[in-house]
Write a protein that holds these residues in place. Structure first.
Motif, mmCIF file in Angstrom:
data_model
loop_
_atom_site.group_PDB
_atom_site.id
_atom_site.type_symbol
_atom_site.label_atom_id
_atom_site.label_comp_id
_atom_site.label_asym_id
_atom_site.label_seq_id
_atom_site.Cartn_x
_atom_site.Cartn_y
_atom_site.Cartn_z
ATOM 1 N N VAL A 21 11.069 -3.618 -7.388
ATOM 2 C CA VAL A 21 9.923 -2.824 -6.936
ATOM 3 C C VAL A 21 9.307 -2.178 -8.167
ATOM 4 O O VAL A 21 9.988 -1.468 -8.911
ATOM 5 C CB VAL A 21 10.356 -1.753 -5.918
ATOM 6 N N VAL A 22 8.016 -2.426 -8.386
ATOM 7 C CA VAL A 22 7.355 -1.938 -9.608
ATOM 8 C C VAL A 22 6.028 -1.282 -9.248
ATOM 9 O O VAL A 22 5.429 -1.589 -8.211
ATOM 10 C CB VAL A 22 7.103 -3.094 -10.600
ATOM 11 N N PRO A 23 5.537 -0.370 -10.087
ATOM 12 C CA PRO A 23 4.232 0.243 -9.821
ATOM 13 C C PRO A 23 3.090 -0.682 -10.230
ATOM 14 O O PRO A 23 3.229 -1.502 -11.144
ATOM 15 C CB PRO A 23 4.256 1.502 -10.693
ATOM 16 N N MET A 24 1.986 -0.536 -9.571
ATOM 17 C CA MET A 24 0.764 -1.228 -9.965
ATOM 18 C C MET A 24 0.261 -0.632 -11.273
ATOM 19 O O MET A 24 0.428 0.561 -11.532
ATOM 20 C CB MET A 24 -0.288 -1.049 -8.858
ATOM 21 N N ALA A 25 -0.374 -1.444 -12.095
ATOM 22 C CA ALA A 25 -0.932 -0.944 -13.351
ATOM 23 C C ALA A 25 -2.033 0.070 -13.054
ATOM 24 O O ALA A 25 -2.764 -0.066 -12.060
ATOM 25 C CB ALA A 25 -1.498 -2.101 -14.173
ATOM 26 N N ASN A 81 0.829 -1.196 0.000
ATOM 27 C CA ASN A 81 0.000 0.000 0.000
ATOM 28 C C ASN A 81 0.869 1.253 0.000
ATOM 29 O O ASN A 81 1.755 1.415 0.821
ATOM 30 C CB ASN A 81 -0.917 -0.005 1.232
ATOM 31 N N ARG A 82 0.637 2.116 -0.977
ATOM 32 C CA ARG A 82 1.380 3.350 -1.195
ATOM 33 C C ARG A 82 2.807 3.042 -1.628
ATOM 34 O O ARG A 82 3.018 2.296 -2.568
ATOM 35 C CB ARG A 82 1.300 4.268 0.027
ATOM 36 N N GLY A 83 3.815 3.613 -0.949
ATOM 37 C CA GLY A 83 5.191 3.518 -1.432
ATOM 38 C C GLY A 83 6.008 2.428 -0.763
ATOM 39 O O GLY A 83 5.643 1.897 0.293
ATOM 40 N N TYR A 84 7.145 2.130 -1.361
ATOM 41 C CA TYR A 84 8.052 1.114 -0.826
ATOM 42 C C TYR A 84 8.635 1.541 0.515
ATOM 43 O O TYR A 84 8.969 0.702 1.350
ATOM 44 C CB TYR A 84 9.173 0.876 -1.846
ATOM 45 N N GLY A 126 1.169 3.413 -4.859
ATOM 46 C CA GLY A 126 1.339 4.866 -4.843
ATOM 47 C C GLY A 126 2.790 5.262 -5.006
ATOM 48 O O GLY A 126 3.654 4.432 -5.301
ATOM 49 N N ASP A 127 3.062 6.553 -4.775
ATOM 50 C CA ASP A 127 4.423 7.057 -4.943
ATOM 51 C C ASP A 127 5.114 7.193 -3.597
ATOM 52 O O ASP A 127 4.542 6.891 -2.555
ATOM 53 C CB ASP A 127 4.416 8.386 -5.697
ATOM 54 N N GLU A 128 6.351 7.662 -3.646
ATOM 55 C CA GLU A 128 7.154 7.837 -2.431
ATOM 56 C C GLU A 128 7.024 9.275 -1.923
ATOM 57 O O GLU A 128 6.909 10.210 -2.706
ATOM 58 C CB GLU A 128 8.630 7.535 -2.721
#
Length: 300
Positions: A150-154, A105-108, A137-139
Motif C-alpha cells: 500500500v503506497v501513497p499517490m504522488a 480513494n482516500r485511505g486503505y 489520502g490518509d487514514e
C-alpha cells in the motif's frame, strides 16, 4: 436534560431524529452538521469530539484495535453495493489486476475499499497481496500502518486521470470521464449476490464515547423508531433519492435497514474477515466485544 453532541448524515432513516419528531428518553441529541461526513469520522476517532457519531464500520474496527475509547451500537445507518465501486478505462479485467497498481480513494481502511477488495478476492479470485494499492489520502486512525503493498499517490496526482491514462489499472471509489465499472452490469450482479448469497454490505454504524455506553439502549431505541418510520413511508416517497430507490429494491428481498447484531451477524463476520485478510486488523475481535453490552440482544 443532558444534550448529547451528535453527528449523523441527514437521510431517510435519521430524518425523524433531525426534525425532532422522534426524541430519546432522558436526554436530547444536539446535532452538529458536518458538510463532509468523513471529516467527522476523523474528528471522532482522533479526538472523540462527539458524544454520538455516525462512523464508517472499518474505521471503527481499526479504532477499537488501537484502543480508542469509543463503543459501537448495532445501528447500521448505511448499506451499499460495491461491485460498481471498482472502475477502469475499459482496457482491464479483474483477473488482470495482479502485478499492477490500483487506486483507492482516500485511505486503505475506507469501508467501501475493504468491501470492494473483498469482492475482487472472493468472487473474482484476485490475490490482493499481488496488487499495489495507491492511496489518495490518509487514514482516519492515525496510528494505523498499512501493509507494504500500500503506497501513497504522488503529490498532485489524480486517481481518475491516472486510470484514464493507464498509469493505474483501476481504482476504487472514483468517477471520471470514460471510467466504467470493472464488473460488467455491476448493479445487477450486486443484486444477484444479495439474492443468492445474502451479500448486503454494511458501511456505517453509530458509536458513542465509552463513558456514555450506559445510554446505549435508549440511543438504539430512538434510532430504531426513526428507521421504522422511514421504512414505513419508503414505498410512497414522492421524490425518492437514489438511496431511497436502492432501499425500495432491497425491500423486495429483505429488510432494507436491519438493526441489531442477530440479523446482521453474517455481514459483521464477513467484514471482520476482510479486515483481517487485508491486514487492517492483526487479530479477529469477538463480535460481542465490539458493541455496548445493553445492545447485544436488541433488534429493530
Amino acid at each position: 436534560m443532558r444534550a448529547l453532541k451528535t453527528v449523523t448524515r441527514t437521510q431517510g432513516n435519521n430524518l425523524a431524529l433531525k426534525d425532532g419528531s422522534v426524541t430519546p428518553r432522558g436526554f436530547s441529541f444536539e446535532f452538529e452538521e458536518v458538510p463532509v461526513l468523513v471529516d467527522a469520522f476523523r474528528r471522532m476517532v482522533r479526538e472523540q469530539e462527539f458524544d454520538v457519531s455516525e462512523l464508517a464500520f472499518t474505521t471503527y474496527l481499526c479504532a477499537k484495535a488501537h484502543g480508542k475509547p469509543i463503543t459501537a451500537l448495532p445501528i447500521f445507518l448505511a448499506r451499499g453495493f460495491h461491485h460498481g465501486a471498482i472502475v477502469h478505462s475499459g482496457a482491464s479485467a479483474a483477473a488482470g489486476l495482479e502485478g499492477r497498481r490500483v487506486g483507492v480513494n482516500r485511505g486503505y481502511t475506507v469501508t467501501t475499499g475493504v468491501w470492494a477488495r473483498g469482492i475482487l478476492a472472493d468472487h473474482y479470485g484476485v490475490d490482493l497481496d499481488k496488487v499495489t494499492w495507491v492511496l489518495s489520502g490518509d487514514e482516519h486512525v492515525a496510528e494505523y500502518r498499512p501493509p507494504a503493498n500500500v503506497v501513497p499517490m504522488a503529490p498532485g496526482g489524480d486517481l481518475a486521470t491516472m486510470v484514464a491514462t493507464g498509469e493505474l489499472a483501476a481504482a476504487i471509489g472514483v468517477t471520471g470521464p470514460g471510467l466504467v465499472p470493472l464488473v460488467p452490469d455491476a448493479g445487477e450482479v450486486a443484486f444477484e449476490a444479495l439474492r443468492r448469497d445474502g451479500l448486503y454490505p454494511i458501511n456505517h454504524l453509530v458509536v458513542v464515547r465509552d463513558e456514555l455506553a450506559g445510554l446505549a439502549a435508549e440511543v438504539f431505541a430512538a434510532f430504531a423508531e426513526a428507521k421504522r418510520r422511514y421504512v414505513e413511508r419508503l414505498p410512497g416517497i414522492a421524490d425518492p433519492t437514489p438511496t431511497d430507490l436502492m432501499y425500495r429494491r432491497v425491500s423486495e428481498v429483505t429488510d432494507p435497514l436491519p438493526y441489531g447484531i442477530a440479523p446482521n451477524r453474517a455481514m459483521i463476520d464477513l467484514l471482520i474477515d476482510h479486515a483481517v485478510r487485508q491486514r487492517i486488523l492483526d487479530r479477529r475481535p469477538a463480535v460481542e466485544d465490539l458493541f455496548a453490552p445493553d445492545t447485544l440482544d436488541l433488534t429493530a
